[in-house]
Design an enzyme around this catalytic site. Structure first.
Site, PDB file in Angstrom:
ATOM      1  N   ASP A  57       1.159 -37.769  18.594  1.00  0.00           N
ATOM      2  CA  ASP A  57       1.127 -38.701  19.727  1.00  0.00           C
ATOM      3  C   ASP A  57       1.584 -38.022  21.023  1.00  0.00           C
ATOM      4  O   ASP A  57       1.343 -38.538  22.114  1.00  0.00           O
ATOM      5  CB  ASP A  57       2.079 -39.882  19.459  1.00  0.00           C
ATOM      6  CG  ASP A  57       1.358 -41.156  19.062  1.00  0.00           C
ATOM      7  OD1 ASP A  57       0.203 -41.333  19.495  1.00  0.00           O
ATOM      8  OD2 ASP A  57       1.955 -41.972  18.343  1.00  0.00           O
ATOM      9  N   GLN A 109       3.291 -46.269  14.764  1.00  0.00           N
ATOM     10  CA  GLN A 109       2.613 -47.211  15.659  1.00  0.00           C
ATOM     11  C   GLN A 109       3.653 -47.978  16.484  1.00  0.00           C
ATOM     12  O   GLN A 109       4.629 -48.498  15.948  1.00  0.00           O
ATOM     13  CB  GLN A 109       1.743 -48.175  14.826  1.00  0.00           C
ATOM     14  CG  GLN A 109       0.894 -49.124  15.639  1.00  0.00           C
ATOM     15  CD  GLN A 109      -0.187 -48.425  16.458  1.00  0.00           C
ATOM     16  OE1 GLN A 109      -0.728 -47.399  16.061  1.00  0.00           O
ATOM     17  NE2 GLN A 109      -0.497 -48.976  17.612  1.00  0.00           N
ATOM     18  N   LYS A 156      -7.570 -46.024  12.681  1.00  0.00           N
ATOM     19  CA  LYS A 156      -7.133 -44.634  12.562  1.00  0.00           C
ATOM     20  C   LYS A 156      -7.431 -44.100  11.164  1.00  0.00           C
ATOM     21  O   LYS A 156      -7.902 -42.970  11.004  1.00  0.00           O
ATOM     22  CB  LYS A 156      -5.632 -44.525  12.898  1.00  0.00           C
ATOM     23  CG  LYS A 156      -5.372 -44.693  14.395  1.00  0.00           C
ATOM     24  CD  LYS A 156      -3.918 -44.972  14.762  1.00  0.00           C
ATOM     25  CE  LYS A 156      -3.836 -45.276  16.269  1.00  0.00           C
ATOM     26  NZ  LYS A 156      -2.513 -45.720  16.719  1.00  0.00           N
TER      27      LYS A 156
HETATM   28  N1  GUN Z   1       0.613 -48.291  20.658  1.00  0.00           N
HETATM   29  C1  GUN Z   1      -0.305 -48.382  21.645  1.00  0.00           C
HETATM   30  N2  GUN Z   1      -0.863 -47.185  21.882  1.00  0.00           N
HETATM   31  C2  GUN Z   1      -0.291 -46.317  21.025  1.00  0.00           C
HETATM   32  C3  GUN Z   1      -0.467 -44.919  20.793  1.00  0.00           C
HETATM   33  O1  GUN Z   1      -1.252 -44.222  21.436  1.00  0.00           O
HETATM   34  N3  GUN Z   1       0.304 -44.395  19.818  1.00  0.00           N
HETATM   35  C4  GUN Z   1       1.194 -45.136  19.115  1.00  0.00           C
HETATM   36  N4  GUN Z   1       1.919 -44.532  18.187  1.00  0.00           N
HETATM   37  N5  GUN Z   1       1.384 -46.429  19.296  1.00  0.00           N
HETATM   38  C5  GUN Z   1       0.637 -47.018  20.253  1.00  0.00           C
END
Ligand code: GUN
Length: 282
Positions: A120, A97, A53
């Site tokens: 998100d 996350q 990211k």
């Molecule tokens: N863990 C797995 N996929 C995601 C996601 O799309 N966003 C976040 N914040 N955590 C994740």
């Protein structure tokens, strides 16, 4: 033989376009889109995702801030950080996350994020918006999957779409997005009776289960579009999706590979949501 949907290529094209849009946005407003990513603990897969990211932010020209916190970080400390980031004028998107360590209440953390910075799309405000058809942000993985389906130019209206897996991150929002495009949507999960009978009816099949190669050729309709969200680590260290690719590829009309299918799209959509967040602020 199915056409293989190249998520790497589609995601790269989106990032290039976002880079140009970001440049124009900076010139017009003087603002730089900023994304804060918070990782609690040392989960190896999460560390890889967070690293990607940050790299994507750099590529499209965003400010990126990473907060890597120890596994024993308290809930109140994490809440304080989120409150600070909610007020931070340089940060337009906040991503925590998941999964979080067990001693932290995930719902409480997500609810603390300003919905206007919830890139998100997990905050109840945005989940509600998705249900009624007007969210500020759409969750990144389902949004990316809709782009992959759009790349096939297959019309979803009236099609039978089957989603296997009912997570808040993928399965549930996925079903809502397919419904919004007028597909007839069925959701399957661990208690579904005769799963192969249901999946065999799918014109569009989304596998988001988290079990390696569970969707076999006998479960897939001839000519189906098959989207594989799974990322499973095998004993030999290799990655495998939720779909038995080698056999399903012979039956589907379109299929996504793992890796190189859905994964890169998630990050591209996170960038898109972050630019949207900065535009909302401007
Ligand atoms: N863990 C797995 N996929 C995601 C996601 O799309 N966003 C976040 N914040 N955590 C994740």
């Amino acid at each position: 033989m199915a056409n293989i949907i190249d998520g790497n290529k589609i995601a790269k094209d989106i990032r290039l376009k976002l880079r140009e849009e970001t440049l124009a946005f900076k010139e017009k407003t003087g603002l730089v889109p900023g994304l804060a990513v918070i990782l609690v603990g040392e989960d190896p897969a999460s560390q890889v995702y967070v690293g990607r990211k940050g790299k994507a932010c750099e590529e499209v020209g965003f400010l990126s801030r990473e907060y890597r916190l120890p596994a024993d970080t308290t809930e109140s400390k994490l809440l304080t950080l989120i409150h600070d980031l909610n007020r931070d004028e340089f940060i337009h998107g906040i991503l925590v996350q998941l999964p979080l360590p067990k001693h932290i209440a995930t719902d409480k953390i997500i609810a603390a994020i300003d919905p206007h910075k919830d890139v998100d799309g997990f905050h109840p405000y945005n989940v509600g918006g998705l249900v009624t058809g007007s969210p500020l942000f759409i969750p990144c993985t389902p949004r990316g999957i809709m782009e992959l389906i759009a790349s096939t130019r297959i019309e979803l209206a009236g099609k039978d779409a089957v989603v296997v897996g009912r997570s808040n991150i993928v399965g549930k929002p996925m079903a809502l997005l397919l419904l919004a495009q007028n597909a007839t949507v069925t959701m399957c999960h661990s208690k579904t009776r005769d799963l192969p009978a249901v999946t065999s009816r799918a014109d569009v099949l989304i596998a988001a289960i988290g079990r390696a190669r569970m969707i076999t050729a006998d479960m897939v309709k001839d000519g189906a579009v098959v989207i594989d969200v799974g990322v499973n680590r095998l004993d030999n260290g290799k990655l495998a999706g939720d779909v038995a690719f080698d056999e399903v590829v012979a039956k589907a009309s379109y299929i996504t590979p793992v890796p190189g299918g859905v994964g890169p799209m998630t990050i591209a959509m996170l960038m898109k949501n972050t630019l949207d967040a900065a535009k909302m602020k401007a």
